[in-house]
Motif scaffolding. Sequence first.
Motif, PDB file in Angstrom:
ATOM      1  N   ASP A   1      28.842  50.778  44.739  1.00  0.00           N
ATOM      2  CA  ASP A   1      29.685  49.628  45.114  1.00  0.00           C
ATOM      3  C   ASP A   1      30.341  49.258  43.417  1.00  0.00           C
ATOM      4  OD1 ASP A   1      27.112  48.981  43.941  1.00  0.00           O
ATOM      5  OD2 ASP A   1      27.109  47.078  44.856  1.00  0.00           O
ATOM      6  N   LYS A   2      29.645  49.513  42.540  1.00  0.00           N
ATOM      7  CA  LYS A   2      30.061  49.229  41.285  1.00  0.00           C
ATOM      8  C   LYS A   2      31.527  49.741  40.998  1.00  0.00           C
ATOM      9  CE  LYS A   2      25.632  47.796  39.338  1.00  0.00           C
ATOM     10  NZ  LYS A   2      24.605  48.482  38.862  1.00  0.00           N
ATOM     11  N   SER A   3      31.733  51.060  41.226  1.00  0.00           N
ATOM     12  CA  SER A   3      32.916  52.092  40.984  1.00  0.00           C
ATOM     13  C   SER A   3      34.030  51.243  41.834  1.00  0.00           C
ATOM     14  CB  SER A   3      32.479  53.370  41.685  1.00  0.00           C
ATOM     15  OG  SER A   3      31.611  54.103  40.980  1.00  0.00           O
TER      16      SER A   3
ATOM     17  N   VAL B   1      33.628  45.613  50.652  1.00  0.00           N
ATOM     18  CA  VAL B   1      33.177  46.565  49.786  1.00  0.00           C
ATOM     19  C   VAL B   1      31.846  47.400  50.289  1.00  0.00           C
ATOM     20  CG1 VAL B   1      32.200  47.164  47.389  1.00  0.00           C
ATOM     21  CG2 VAL B   1      34.228  45.582  47.618  1.00  0.00           C
ATOM     22  N   PRO B   2      30.747  46.901  50.623  1.00  0.00           N
ATOM     23  CA  PRO B   2      29.819  47.533  51.317  1.00  0.00           C
ATOM     24  C   PRO B   2      29.993  48.185  52.180  1.00  0.00           C
ATOM     25  CG  PRO B   2      29.257  45.201  50.803  1.00  0.00           C
ATOM     26  CD  PRO B   2      30.488  45.492  50.738  1.00  0.00           C
TER      27      PRO B   2
ATOM     28  N   TRP C   1      37.268  49.627  40.423  1.00  0.00           N
ATOM     29  CA  TRP C   1      38.510  50.066  40.903  1.00  0.00           C
ATOM     30  C   TRP C   1      39.521  48.950  41.557  1.00  0.00           C
ATOM     31  CZ3 TRP C   1      36.411  54.999  43.907  1.00  0.00           C
ATOM     32  CH2 TRP C   1      35.871  55.760  43.036  1.00  0.00           C
ATOM     33  N   VAL C   2      39.083  48.013  42.294  1.00  0.00           N
ATOM     34  CA  VAL C   2      39.642  46.955  42.791  1.00  0.00           C
ATOM     35  C   VAL C   2      40.176  46.021  41.943  1.00  0.00           C
ATOM     36  CG1 VAL C   2      39.531  44.965  44.628  1.00  0.00           C
ATOM     37  CG2 VAL C   2      38.604  47.169  45.304  1.00  0.00           C
ATOM     38  N   ASN C   3      39.177  45.669  40.882  1.00  0.00           N
ATOM     39  CA  ASN C   3      39.760  45.038  40.002  1.00  0.00           C
ATOM     40  C   ASN C   3      40.819  45.455  38.933  1.00  0.00           C
ATOM     41  OD1 ASN C   3      38.016  42.592  40.613  1.00  0.00           O
ATOM     42  ND2 ASN C   3      36.296  43.550  39.574  1.00  0.00           N
ATOM     43  N   LYS C   4      40.661  46.434  38.888  1.00  0.00           N
ATOM     44  CA  LYS C   4      41.627  47.368  37.898  1.00  0.00           C
ATOM     45  C   LYS C   4      42.936  47.583  38.693  1.00  0.00           C
ATOM     46  CE  LYS C   4      41.676  51.435  35.495  1.00  0.00           C
ATOM     47  NZ  LYS C   4      41.360  52.822  35.225  1.00  0.00           N
ATOM     48  N   ALA C   5      43.004  47.473  39.935  1.00  0.00           N
ATOM     49  CA  ALA C   5      44.196  47.586  40.495  1.00  0.00           C
ATOM     50  C   ALA C   5      44.954  46.693  40.652  1.00  0.00           C
ATOM     51  CB  ALA C   5      43.935  48.162  41.942  1.00  0.00           C
TER      52      ALA C   5
END
Length: 45
Positions: free
Chosen positions: A35-37, A24-25, A41-45
């Motif tokens: 990075d929060k975004s 992510v970094p 997005w990754v957790n939501k996907a």
Amino acid sequence: MNKKYPDEFKQEAVRQVVEKGYSVPDVYKRIGISDKSIYYWVNKA
């Protein structure tokens, strides 16, 4: 302030983390968003 990013942009960021194995970094530094975004997005996907 919340920015709206196109779905394609979000999907590509997630793809770089999930499919291509970038951290992510690495992705947030390269595309210039928080990075929060990307984590969201990754957790939501």
